[in-house]
Write an enzyme that holds these catalytic residues in place. Structure first.
Site, PDB file in Angstrom:
ATOM      1  N   HIS A 194       0.917  -1.171  -0.064  1.00  0.00           N
ATOM      2  CA  HIS A 194      -0.029   0.058   0.067  1.00  0.00           C
ATOM      3  C   HIS A 194       0.805   1.126   0.047  1.00  0.00           C
ATOM      4  CE1 HIS A 194      -3.511   2.554   1.234  1.00  0.00           C
ATOM      5  NE2 HIS A 194      -2.442   3.039   2.059  1.00  0.00           N
ATOM      6  N   GLU A 195       1.878   1.266   0.907  1.00  0.00           N
ATOM      7  CA  GLU A 195       2.658   2.501   0.855  1.00  0.00           C
ATOM      8  C   GLU A 195       3.762   2.841  -0.351  1.00  0.00           C
ATOM      9  OE1 GLU A 195       2.272   4.653   2.997  1.00  0.00           O
ATOM     10  OE2 GLU A 195       0.836   3.264   4.276  1.00  0.00           O
ATOM     11  N   HIS A 221       1.669   4.519  -2.975  1.00  0.00           N
ATOM     12  CA  HIS A 221       1.591   5.871  -2.786  1.00  0.00           C
ATOM     13  C   HIS A 221       2.992   6.358  -3.334  1.00  0.00           C
ATOM     14  CE1 HIS A 221      -1.880   6.859  -0.208  1.00  0.00           C
ATOM     15  NE2 HIS A 221      -1.532   5.741   0.493  1.00  0.00           N
ATOM     16  N   GLU A 261      -6.264   6.675  -1.448  1.00  0.00           N
ATOM     17  CA  GLU A 261      -6.117   5.571  -0.450  1.00  0.00           C
ATOM     18  C   GLU A 261      -6.748   4.405  -1.109  1.00  0.00           C
ATOM     19  OE1 GLU A 261      -4.562   5.218   2.580  1.00  0.00           O
ATOM     20  OE2 GLU A 261      -3.821   7.344   1.938  1.00  0.00           O
TER      21      GLU A 261
END
Length: 376
Positions: free
Chosen positions: A140-141, A144, A191
């Site tokens: 997930h990070e 980003h 997100e």
């Protein structure tokens, strides 16, 4: 097509497809991608911000974590480092960014910086997540990072600050509120984009769902039922009356992150759409694709996404607006379509009565404060 255990030399229980050369545009939510495309059109602005950030702010942030957290490598938190390297290999990231672990008992992570971004995860994530769930959070990070969310969020906030200076004008306050609401709406969609990156890093929808459940209720899932959690998400979407709808609008407007049950439902919807399986099958955009992304097409896709969401929503307020037909419902429901038609140069949309095929549902096998980066 290779697998990430071949790349890292690890021997995980299951094999994952390495998504060679994948572009973040392949998984980005249409609304996120449209906003990013618009911000990228401010040519030169990002270079200035990177330069200014690198001179002071980013250096200060890195020194803060260098002095107060633990930098992950093969000697410090080797388990985390292995999972981090595997997640990066799956998303075909050749150079690992720095990763730090800070003491905080909550499940969270951040992507910080613009010139040379780095990642931070809380110690609580290491304590409460198993290997696969932690791999999903790290993915997930990394999502980003690949989308450049930290940079473009900073750009958006600078624009917000400029608008603040005009708040004294008669319409300035209303404009500022609209801009602020728009920025938070974009970040909520960012997100959702990174949730998809996390799923692609772990390649197991059940793991991504478990991570969402732990974000909602903590680390112990021994007394939590997967099916009941998804039913709870559906109930949140459709239950109640107009009063509940208005309460939900108020709850979300000031948040930078969607509520956990809404995130789980959105990720399940993406899997059900077939996009997830198509990416695993190799049908995705590549970073080296010579075709430049079209701002017009990205904005049109964002408008279509909002219109489709409006059409599918079971929320009582949205249902009422749809029933109003030629009144408010038609106006709101067709608003995104008008934007799309305008972006297409005034052409009327073609009728499309076809239905997209639904992939098998892999979910059914088992029954915020703003920070100077990106919190999970």
């Amino acid at each position: 097509m290779s697998t990430d255990d071949e790349v890292t030399g690890a021997a995980p229980a299951r094999r994952r497809v390495v998504l060679t050369g994948i572009s973040s545009r392949s998984w980005e939510h249409p609304a996120d991608r449209g906003a990013l495309a618009a911000l990228r059109e401010l040519r030169g602005f990002d270079d200035v911000l990177k330069a200014l950030s690198g001179l002071w702010n980013e250096r200060a942030l890195r020194l803060e974590y260098l002095g107060s957290a633990i930098r992950v490598d093969h000697r410090q938190y080797p388990r985390v480092y292995r999972l981090f390297a595997e997640a990066a290999a799956t998303l075909d990231i050749a150079e690992l960014p720095e990763l730090y672990v800070q003491y905080d008992r909550s499940i969270n992570g951040m992507c910080i910086g613009m010139s040379k971004p780095f990642l931070v995860v809380n110690s609580g994530a290491l304590e409460l997540l198993d290997d696969e769930e932690l791999r999903c959070l790290l993915g997930h990070e990394l999502g980003h990072l690949l989308s450049g969310h930290a940079l473009y969020r900073t750009m958006a906030m600078v624009l917000h600050d400029w608008a603040t200076r005009l708040a004294w004008l008669p319409v300035g306050s209303l404009a500022l509120r609209a801009i602020s609401a728009g920025l938070r709406e974009w970040w909520r969609k960012a997100e959702l984009s990174s949730d998809r990156a996390g799923l692609l890093a772990v390649q197991d929808p059940h793991v991504a769902l478990r991570l969402g459940m732990k974000l909602a209720g903590g680390g112990d899932l021994s007394e939590v039922d997967v099916t009941a959690f998804l039913e709870q998400a559906a109930e949140y979407e459709r239950a109640g009356d107009l009063r509940d709808s208005m309460i939900k609008v108020g709850m979300v407007l000031d948040r930078t992150h969607p509520l956990p049950v809404a995130r789980a439902a959105a990720l399940r919807s993406w899997v059900d759409s077939g996009e997830y399986q198509r990416i695993l099958a190799g049908e995705y955009l590549r970073r080296d694709d010579p075709r430049a992304s079209s701002v017009r097409e990205d904005v049109k896709a964002a408008a279509d996404s909002y219109r489709e969401t409006f059409a599918r929503s079971q929320d009582p307020l949205v249902s009422l607006l749809r029933r109003l037909g030629d009144g408010a419902g038609e106006w709101v429901g067709s608003g995104a379509g008008r934007v799309r038609d305008w972006m297409a140069g005034g052409r009327r949309p073609r009728a499309n009565g076809g239905e997209s095929s639904r992939a098998d549902n892999p979910w059914s096998a088992e029954a915020d404060d703003d920070q100077p980066g990106d919190p999970t």
